[in-house]
Each structure stands twice: as C-alpha cells, then as structure tokens.
Design a protein around this motif. Structure first.
Motif: not given
Length: 440
Positions: A166-183
């Motif tokens: 078990t070790k520490l790790f640093v996640p970092g990223g980018v992306g796109l979200k496509f809103g298809v409804s309020n939910d």
C-alpha cells in the motif's frame, strides 16, 4: 487479460457512438434564481466507469517497459458539488497494469485490488457559452489517495511475485462530461496516476517513481429530489443574463403600458377640457352657457331649462267648502230611505230618488263623501264584513253612475263592529243594518 489496440479502438468507437446518441437529447432545465442557496439544488452524485489501464501517457513519459499493454480497469465515485464549477470527489479504481520490454522480453503485471483517492474536481468551462446549460463540460481533477497493488515481474525468465503493498499516489486528469439531462452526464476521462513507489512495476531499477494511466468512459447520476437542478449543471453567468433579460423585457413591457396609459390620459384630459368648456356657467344659474338663452340672469334667480327666469308663482286659491243644513237634510233623507234586498248588496228602487239628490249635490258643490257600511251580529264575522263592504261599494257605484266623481267617494265596510243599538232585539238589529254618509 490483455487487450490489443484494435479492441481498444472498437471500445472507443462504441463509447463515442453512445455519447452521440445521448447528446442528441436536449436536457430539460429547472429554473433557479442566480446565487440561490445549496438547498435549491442537488449537490450529490455518483458515477461508474470502465476503461483501459496501461503505462502509456499523453505527455510522452514511459517507465522502464516500453511496449504498451492495455488492460481493463473499472471504478466508481461519489461527488459533493460545492460550487457550479468545483466539487470534491471520493473515488475507487481497480484492475491491473502490465508491460513488456521490447529489447529483452522482460515483463511485469501488477494487480490493483483497490485504490481510494479524494480529488478536487474543477469544471473549466461550457463550450457553448450561449446555452443556459451547456452540453459539453471540460474538467480537470487532482487529488491524493492510497493504492493497494501486487506486482509480479519476469526478468530473464525468472518470475518474482511480491506481496501486496500500500502506497500513496497522486491522481490527476482531464476529461469531458456530456450533460444529457438534469440527472445524467456521460464522462470521458483520462488520468495519470503517480505512485509513490519505484516498485509498482516489480522493478526498482533507476529508483524513479512509477506512473500509469487510466482512460475511461462512464456515467454520472445526480442524486436527490428530481424537481431540483443539479448544481454541476448550473451556469450562474448565463442565469444572471437570462434573469436580466427577463427583467429588461418586463420593464420594456411596463414602459409600453405606461406610455399607452399616458396617451389615454391625455385623450381623456382633452375630452374633459372640451366638456368643461361646454358646461361653463358664467351667470351661475345652473344652465351651461351653450344652452343658456338668458345669459345675464341675476344670481339666485330661479330659471327654466333655457336659463330664463321662471314666472312668479301665484298664491294658490283655497276653495272654501261649506256644508249647509239643507245639504245635510238631503243626505239624512237618503240614509233614511236606503234599503237593500235581504242578505244582499242590491239597492231597492225605492231608494233611488233620494240617492239621485245626493249625486246631484256632489256634482254641484264638488263635495267629498265617506260611506261606511254596517251590519248586525247575525251570521259569521267574515260574511258580515264582506256584506257591509259590498253595500257601501254598491252605493258608491250608484252615485258614480249618476255622474259623481269616484275619487271623492270613499267606501268602507265595518261589519258588526260599530253597532248603534242592541243586537238582542229585532228593532236594534234593524238600526245596526245601515250605511252612514259623511259629507265634507
């Protein structure tokens, strides 16, 4: 399990096709005023995703094993949205990572039973600024977490298995979200994970920290009351612009209404001025100048409808009416001679001569006459009242037939209520059956 690049392409194509179909649906908006409190929004969401784990990365770094192998990864997360563009996300990711060195065939495979990280999630912008709720939202995230991994390496034909670490790790990223409804939003993301260990790939050669990437496709679901919008979909700038536009439109409409009212008021004012001019009354006699044919009438003079003085009223002539003894004798004679058929209101012919004299007297001197019919107490009260009234009316009708003024003759029936003699004797009852004449 190893996945080659061809399969990876098919997976990406399927993900893009699904996103295209969902984006074609226009999301339904729930209106909330700008700067509304969190209670007006839904702020919690969950997401699931799956994708590819490997040692490749978009910034060109590779660690030790240069031949990329793609493996299936999976994960889920819970997010609390703090602001429209900022949230805190707790995430789990699992799967495995593997790689091969092209020059000597050495390889590794590291299992990821679990990893947990807490990340700051920042929505960068809506691509379409003109939409109140953009369909495509770029984002970036970075965080810190703990990673449990079990490396296994094969070097020069010798396989070495390591215990879970078990070790520490640093996640970092980018992306796109496509809103298809309020939910619902479709999530396309790419993340680099910096492991605080040089032995993630089973080889500590070089002593540098290991790195692996995770490209994924997922779905995010907003939690809570569906009548409220999801805070991550909110666009405060657009909301303020929309509210300002609505208020501006309302002000324009109010101004148009006010201008129309002012024009109507001016029209009414002009009509009132004309009416006032028509109704002006300089001499104060109550008749407007326009209709006043005598415009200089002195004040307080009574005038007619044309504004001219009314003639002085003449004092009413009071006619003195005097009833003489001879007049009373004519009436008394008529009373004495008045006879009716038994139990009826029919006047007998023997009474006509004296009644004719009364009629002539009424015509000549314009007297008024009151007739009062009376009966004895024989029979019912109802019958006697009716009979007394009918006999008085019969006398009136006879006098009117001889020319008397009907408006000056009053006929009333009193029945047996006003006797002038005792009803216990035949003589008394005879006296009570009468019609009285009062001349005035």
């Amino acid at each position: 399990m190893r996945i080659n690049i061809t399969k990876t392409g098919w997976l990406a194509a399927a993900g893009i096709l699904s996103v295209t179909q969902l984006v074609a649906q226009t999301p339904t908006l729930n209106e909330v005023k700008p700067f509304a409190p969190d209670t007006e929004y839904r702020t919690w969401s969950i997401g699931v995703h799956g994708g590819l784990l490997n040692q490749s990365n978009l910034i060109g770094l590779r660690r030790k094993f240069d031949q990329v192998e793609n493996n299936f990864g999976y994960g889920l997360y819970v997010k609390r949205q703090i602001l429209p563009g900022f949230g805190i996300q707790a995430e789990y990711v699992g799967g495995k990572v593997s790689g091969v060195r092209e020059n000597n065939g050495n390889s590794f495979e590291t299992k990821l039973p679990w990893s947990v990280a807490v990340s700051a999630h920042v929505t960068l912008a809506n691509i379409n600024w003109r939409q109140h709720q953009g369909l495509i939202k770029p984002y970036a995230n970075v965080g810190l977490g703990a990673l449990g991994f079990e490396p296994s390496s094969e070097i020069n034909g010798v396989t070495t298995d390591y215990d879970q670490t078990t070790k520490l790790f640093v996640p970092g990223g980018v992306g796109l979200k496509f809103g298809v409804s309020n939910d619902i939003a479709i999530d396309l993301g790419y993340r680099l994970n910096l492991v605080q260990s040089a032995n993630f790939d089973g080889s500590s050669h070089g002593g540098s920290k290991d790195i692996f990437s995770y490209a994924h496709v997922g779905v995010e679901f907003a939690l809570g009351d569906r009548s409220k919008p999801f805070l991550a979909n909110s666009n405060p700038v657009s909301a303020m612009q929309k509210e300002y536009t609505a208020q501006y439109d309302e002000l324009v409409a109010q101004k148009a209404t006010l201008d129309a009212q002012k024009a109507e008021n001016e029209k009414l004012k002009s009509q009132l001025e004309r009416l006032y001019a028509d109704l002006a009354d300089d001499d104060g006699d109550g008749v407007a100048n326009r209709y006043d044919k005598c415009p200089d009438t002195p004040e307080k003079t009574k005038v007619d409808g044309a504004g001219c003085p009314l003639p002085e009223p003449k004092a009413p002539v009071v006619q003195q009416i005097t009833v003489t003894d001879e007049d009373r004798r004519v009436v008394d004679e008529a009373i004495q001679n008045l006879e009716f058929d038994l139990g009826k209101a029919t006047i007998r012919a023997t009474s006509h001569a004296s009644l004719n004299k009364v009629a002539a007297l009424l015509i000549e001197k314009n007297f008024s006459l009151k007739l009062a019919g009376h009966t004895d107490n024989t029979g019912s009260m109802q019958t006697n009242m009716r009979l007394s009234k009918e006999r008085a009316e019969a006398v009136k009708a006879y006098l009117v037939s001889k020319g008397a003024n009907p408006s000056r003759i009053e006929a009333t029936g009193y029945g047996p209520t006003q006797p002038i003699a005792s009803n216990n004797t035949a003589e008394g009852r005879q006296q009570n059956r009468r019609v009285e004449f009062t001349l005035y």
